[in-house]
Design a protein around this motif. Structure first.
Motif, short mmCIF file in Angstrom:
data_model
loop_
_atom_site.label_atom_id
_atom_site.label_comp_id
_atom_site.label_asym_id
_atom_site.label_seq_id
_atom_site.Cartn_x
_atom_site.Cartn_y
_atom_site.Cartn_z
N LEU A 68 0.87 -1.17 0.00
CA LEU A 68 0.00 0.00 0.00
C LEU A 68 0.91 1.22 0.00
O LEU A 68 1.70 1.41 0.93
N ILE A 69 0.83 2.02 -1.04
CA ILE A 69 1.61 3.25 -1.14
C ILE A 69 0.66 4.39 -0.84
O ILE A 69 -0.42 4.49 -1.44
N ALA A 70 1.04 5.26 0.09
CA ALA A 70 0.11 6.29 0.54
C ALA A 70 0.83 7.59 0.88
O ALA A 70 2.02 7.60 1.16
N LEU A 71 0.05 8.65 0.87
CA LEU A 71 0.48 9.92 1.43
C LEU A 71 -0.01 9.91 2.87
O LEU A 71 -1.18 9.65 3.13
N GLY A 72 0.90 10.16 3.78
CA GLY A 72 0.54 10.05 5.18
C GLY A 72 0.07 11.35 5.79
O GLY A 72 0.25 12.42 5.23
N VAL A 73 -0.52 11.24 6.95
CA VAL A 73 -0.95 12.40 7.73
C VAL A 73 0.28 13.14 8.27
O VAL A 73 0.37 14.35 8.19
N LEU A 74 1.23 12.40 8.80
CA LEU A 74 2.43 12.98 9.39
C LEU A 74 3.69 12.74 8.56
O LEU A 74 4.69 13.41 8.76
N ILE A 75 3.62 11.77 7.68
CA ILE A 75 4.75 11.38 6.85
C ILE A 75 4.38 11.71 5.41
O ILE A 75 3.26 11.42 4.97
N THR A 76 5.30 12.30 4.66
CA THR A 76 5.00 12.69 3.29
C THR A 76 4.56 11.50 2.45
O THR A 76 3.48 11.50 1.88
N ARG A 77 5.40 10.50 2.35
CA ARG A 77 5.08 9.30 1.56
C ARG A 77 5.52 8.08 2.36
O ARG A 77 6.56 8.08 3.01
N LEU A 78 4.71 7.02 2.24
CA LEU A 78 5.06 5.79 2.94
C LEU A 78 4.52 4.59 2.20
O LEU A 78 3.66 4.71 1.33
N ALA A 79 5.06 3.44 2.55
CA ALA A 79 4.60 2.18 1.97
C ALA A 79 4.47 1.16 3.08
O ALA A 79 5.36 1.02 3.92
N LEU A 80 3.34 0.48 3.08
CA LEU A 80 3.10 -0.63 4.00
C LEU A 80 3.13 -1.91 3.20
O LEU A 80 2.43 -2.03 2.19
N TYR A 81 3.92 -2.86 3.65
CA TYR A 81 3.96 -4.19 3.03
C TYR A 81 3.05 -5.10 3.83
O TYR A 81 3.15 -5.14 5.06
N VAL A 82 2.17 -5.79 3.14
CA VAL A 82 1.14 -6.59 3.81
C VAL A 82 1.03 -7.98 3.18
O VAL A 82 1.40 -8.18 2.02
N VAL A 83 0.51 -8.90 3.97
CA VAL A 83 0.21 -10.25 3.49
C VAL A 83 -1.19 -10.61 3.98
O VAL A 83 -1.68 -10.05 4.96
N LEU A 84 -1.80 -11.57 3.30
CA LEU A 84 -3.06 -12.13 3.79
C LEU A 84 -2.71 -13.24 4.76
O LEU A 84 -1.98 -14.16 4.42
N ALA A 85 -3.20 -13.13 5.96
CA ALA A 85 -2.93 -14.12 7.01
C ALA A 85 -4.12 -15.05 7.14
O ALA A 85 -5.02 -15.05 6.29
N ASP A 86 -4.14 -15.81 8.21
CA ASP A 86 -5.26 -16.72 8.48
C ASP A 86 -6.58 -15.97 8.50
O ASP A 86 -6.64 -14.81 8.90
N GLU A 87 -7.62 -16.67 8.08
CA GLU A 87 -8.98 -16.13 8.10
C GLU A 87 -9.12 -14.84 7.31
O GLU A 87 -9.92 -13.96 7.65
N ASP A 88 -8.33 -14.68 6.25
CA ASP A 88 -8.38 -13.50 5.37
C ASP A 88 -8.07 -12.18 6.07
O ASP A 88 -8.47 -11.12 5.61
#
Length: 101
Positions: A68-88
């Motif tokens: 997820l690439i986003a413009l943050g509230v406190l941070i100019t630009r950020l990226a969150l790396y995510v996976v699908l875990a158990d139970e979606d």
């Protein structure tokens, strides 16, 4: 009723957050880890919970990880790396921050 995924945060995310942000807000305006957890992360968690599929992109050569690439509230630009875990559930595993303004 719309489907909302549960969103979890992995220990690896917190380790990375501690590497990227100071424990206290800096004089130059760099937010603290607490600032980010209280103000920057909740809207992103809501976004992932409500619309994981269309708000994330596949990571090349790592099919189980999305970003997820986003413009943050406190941070100019950020990226969150995510996976699908158990139970979606979505699990946030890593973070990148761009401090450039």
């Amino acid at each position: 009723m719309s489907f909302r995924r549960q969103v979890r945060v992995a220990p690896s995310f917190f380790d990375r957050l501690d590497e990227l942000l100071p424990p206290e807000r800096s004089r130059t305006g760099v937010p603290s880890t607490a600032d980010f957890l209280l103000h920057g992360l909740p809207p992103l968690i809501d976004l992932l919970a409500a619309d994981y599929e269309t708000t994330t992109l596949a990571v090349k050569n790592v099919p189980e990880v999305r970003i997820l690439i986003a413009l943050g509230v406190l941070i100019t630009r950020l990226a969150l790396y995510v996976v699908l875990a158990d139970e979606d559930a979505v699990e946030i595993i890593y973070l990148e921050i761009d401090h450039e303004r």
